[in-house]
Scaffold this active site. Sequence first.
Site, mmCIF file in Angstrom:
data_model
loop_
_atom_site.group_PDB
_atom_site.id
_atom_site.type_symbol
_atom_site.label_atom_id
_atom_site.label_comp_id
_atom_site.label_asym_id
_atom_site.label_seq_id
_atom_site.Cartn_x
_atom_site.Cartn_y
_atom_site.Cartn_z
ATOM 1 N N HIS A 1 56.272 50.997 92.467
ATOM 2 C CA HIS A 1 54.920 51.533 92.657
ATOM 3 C C HIS A 1 54.371 51.275 94.071
ATOM 4 O O HIS A 1 53.868 52.179 94.731
ATOM 5 C CB HIS A 1 53.943 50.937 91.645
ATOM 6 C CG HIS A 1 54.435 50.952 90.234
ATOM 7 N ND1 HIS A 1 55.092 52.035 89.695
ATOM 8 C CD2 HIS A 1 54.366 50.026 89.247
ATOM 9 C CE1 HIS A 1 55.398 51.756 88.430
ATOM 10 N NE2 HIS A 1 54.981 50.551 88.142
ATOM 11 N N ASP B 1 58.535 57.434 88.284
ATOM 12 C CA ASP B 1 57.611 56.348 88.578
ATOM 13 C C ASP B 1 56.246 56.920 88.254
ATOM 14 O O ASP B 1 55.735 57.779 88.988
ATOM 15 C CB ASP B 1 57.702 55.951 90.057
ATOM 16 C CG ASP B 1 56.768 54.805 90.389
ATOM 17 O OD1 ASP B 1 55.742 54.650 89.706
ATOM 18 O OD2 ASP B 1 57.071 54.063 91.339
ATOM 19 N N HIS B 2 55.656 56.461 87.141
ATOM 20 C CA HIS B 2 54.444 57.145 86.676
ATOM 21 C C HIS B 2 53.279 57.044 87.662
ATOM 22 O O HIS B 2 52.332 57.803 87.582
ATOM 23 C CB HIS B 2 54.045 56.689 85.269
ATOM 24 C CG HIS B 2 53.559 55.282 85.202
ATOM 25 N ND1 HIS B 2 54.412 54.203 85.186
ATOM 26 C CD2 HIS B 2 52.317 54.762 85.163
ATOM 27 C CE1 HIS B 2 53.702 53.093 85.141
ATOM 28 N NE2 HIS B 2 52.423 53.405 85.124
HETATM 29 P P1 NAD Z 1 60.839 49.610 73.537
HETATM 30 O O1 NAD Z 1 61.520 48.296 73.387
HETATM 31 O O2 NAD Z 1 59.532 49.804 72.859
HETATM 32 O O3 NAD Z 1 61.808 50.759 72.993
HETATM 33 C C1 NAD Z 1 63.193 50.715 73.136
HETATM 34 C C2 NAD Z 1 63.861 51.742 72.259
HETATM 35 O O4 NAD Z 1 65.273 51.583 72.356
HETATM 36 C C3 NAD Z 1 63.530 51.649 70.776
HETATM 37 O O5 NAD Z 1 63.470 52.968 70.278
HETATM 38 C C4 NAD Z 1 64.750 50.916 70.194
HETATM 39 O O6 NAD Z 1 64.960 51.181 68.826
HETATM 40 C C5 NAD Z 1 65.841 51.529 71.030
HETATM 41 N N1 NAD Z 1 67.085 50.745 71.080
HETATM 42 C C6 NAD Z 1 67.262 49.445 71.394
HETATM 43 N N2 NAD Z 1 68.577 49.136 71.369
HETATM 44 C C7 NAD Z 1 69.235 50.268 71.041
HETATM 45 C C8 NAD Z 1 70.609 50.617 70.882
HETATM 46 N N3 NAD Z 1 71.602 49.726 71.063
HETATM 47 N N4 NAD Z 1 70.910 51.901 70.586
HETATM 48 C C9 NAD Z 1 69.942 52.818 70.422
HETATM 49 N N5 NAD Z 1 68.638 52.558 70.565
HETATM 50 C C10 NAD Z 1 68.286 51.299 70.860
HETATM 51 O O7 NAD Z 1 60.748 49.878 75.092
HETATM 52 P P2 NAD Z 1 59.681 50.805 75.867
HETATM 53 O O8 NAD Z 1 58.449 50.004 76.134
HETATM 54 O O9 NAD Z 1 59.511 52.090 75.144
HETATM 55 O O10 NAD Z 1 60.370 51.014 77.286
HETATM 56 C C11 NAD Z 1 61.438 51.943 77.484
HETATM 57 C C12 NAD Z 1 61.635 52.166 78.965
HETATM 58 O O11 NAD Z 1 60.458 52.737 79.508
HETATM 59 C C13 NAD Z 1 61.907 50.904 79.784
HETATM 60 O O12 NAD Z 1 62.803 51.222 80.811
HETATM 61 C C14 NAD Z 1 60.553 50.562 80.386
HETATM 62 O O13 NAD Z 1 60.678 49.852 81.609
HETATM 63 C C15 NAD Z 1 60.001 51.968 80.617
HETATM 64 N N6 NAD Z 1 58.537 52.022 80.680
HETATM 65 C C16 NAD Z 1 57.801 51.756 79.562
HETATM 66 C C17 NAD Z 1 56.416 51.848 79.614
HETATM 67 C C18 NAD Z 1 55.560 51.609 78.399
HETATM 68 O O14 NAD Z 1 54.346 51.819 78.505
HETATM 69 N N7 NAD Z 1 56.111 51.205 77.294
HETATM 70 C C19 NAD Z 1 55.784 52.207 80.836
HETATM 71 C C20 NAD Z 1 56.566 52.465 81.958
HETATM 72 C C21 NAD Z 1 57.946 52.385 81.858
#
Ligand code: NAD
Length: 483
Positions: A241, A178-179
């Site tokens: 959070h 949890d960042h």
């Molecule tokens: P995103 O959609 O940008 O990235 C998802 C990734 O999964 C991509 O690399 C995509 O190619 C890959 N992917 C999708 N389906 C796939 C499959 N079947 N096989 C292999 N790879 C596959 O999502 P994100 O924003 O990077 O978020 C990822 C996680 O991080 C989530 O759980 C999100 O809640 C968490 N998170 C993200 C942020 C942020 O700032 N982006 C912040 C806090 C938490």
Amino acid sequence: MKNIPVIMIIFGGSGDLAHRKLYPSLFNLYEQGLIHDNFAVIGTARRPWSHEYLREQVSDAIHETHDQVDENEVKAFASHFYYQSHDVTNVEHYVTLKKLAQELDDRYSAQGNCLFYMAMAPRFFGTIATHINDQHLTGSGFNRIVVEKPFGHDLVSAEQLNKEITASFDENDIFRIDHYLGKEMIQNIMPMRFTNPLIKNIWSGEYIKNIQITLAERLGVEARGGYYDTSGALRDMVQNHIFQIITLLAMPEPKDLSSDSVHQAKQELLKSLIIPTPEEVKKNFVRGQYLGSDTTFAYKKEPNVDPDSTTETYVAGKTKFTSGPIAGVPIYFRTGKEFKEKKTRIDIVLKHINNPYGQAHSNNITIEVDPESKIYITINGKKIDEPGIRREDLTYVFSKEEMAKVPDGYERLLHDVFVNDSTNFTHWSELKRYWEFIDAVEDAWQKENEAGNPEIAQYLPYRMGPKEADNIFESPTEHWIYE
Ligand code: NAD
């Protein structure tokens, strides 16, 4: 402390989180000499990238987040990255991934140490955990896994996911990230509470009238309407959070700063979390949805959102504990989208005391977490040239230079994972308790929806949320301090 050798596998290596947070944070650790030279990172996603293309992406991610970098350092760092095209739903792909991990383990003498990072849509977490287990991806050294939020959708799904992950990993090796727990001012809560007699001695129901937590977002759901409509503010922000912040504010003093002691103190507190009844949900919670404006959509008109949606983009609520230093003190919280500004702040409101001057202002201790980092205490003093009392703030604020040195939450937390410090991660028993609370509220709302009379307040965008949230206070002398 320098890290130990490791092969890190990032599921979702082409995603937003990896690009904006993980690659830059890993680089910062590398630059500071906090990553062992014997490390390699495998980025995986479905796209057919090459190792070289991933390295270019990593290099771009660093340039986008740093004003100045040593190009040789960037090149040397990126050379540790490898790409594996991998569909997480395809069992055979794990065989190829395992082969690459083993090759790199030999090449980098990583001693069988593996770190898995689930940086993907949460619906895939269980599948990945299951295949790590059935395809025996874990190494002969340590095996750790970082799991992004949300961990489950409710208690049942969180329990199922936990079962899938614990098939391959011990609780001590699961880092539920949890960042918020990596943020500077959130990490300041414990030292502030436990090292200052001025604060520690008043941390009780005798002196504290209430605590208020606000996590305000300026943005709407943007392009995430489809996902958000299945989640809502309560699951998206309160379950993780806000509850982490509440726990840090209400827990008893740990006997020392070890991860075990801190988690023990949190767990002791959470046993006494009052789970609300449906009647209490009705009385103490407000859910809302933003309306539209000339330039913005109302929530129900956002792309991929159900036009009859009952999903809340705003929630305000109240909670209490029956034990711990602030047992019985109401803790009010609110979070939502399309607030007037982005802001995370905590207000600790102290009770009034009788005094010969009559009505003075309340003393508040305010912790601003975002966008500024500061703590201030409002105190009463005398007016200069007329009778009466004036209010002043004693402020503890970070200078620009200090702020520039504050590492990003992800950098801190990744370092913690490398050095095996789980203090600032969520233990399963804590998470379970948070879900019990959230489920009670969701169930009560669901019943209202089914009965056809959901009370969903509508609020104007870019203000302070629905006015109904002013009615959740226990007494008429209470109100939101941040308005
Ligand atoms: P995103 O959609 O940008 O990235 C998802 C990734 O999964 C991509 O690399 C995509 O190619 C890959 N992917 C999708 N389906 C796939 C499959 N079947 N096989 C292999 N790879 C596959 O999502 P994100 O924003 O990077 O978020 C990822 C996680 O991080 C989530 O759980 C999100 O809640 C968490 N998170 C993200 C942020 C942020 O700032 N982006 C912040 C806090 C938490």
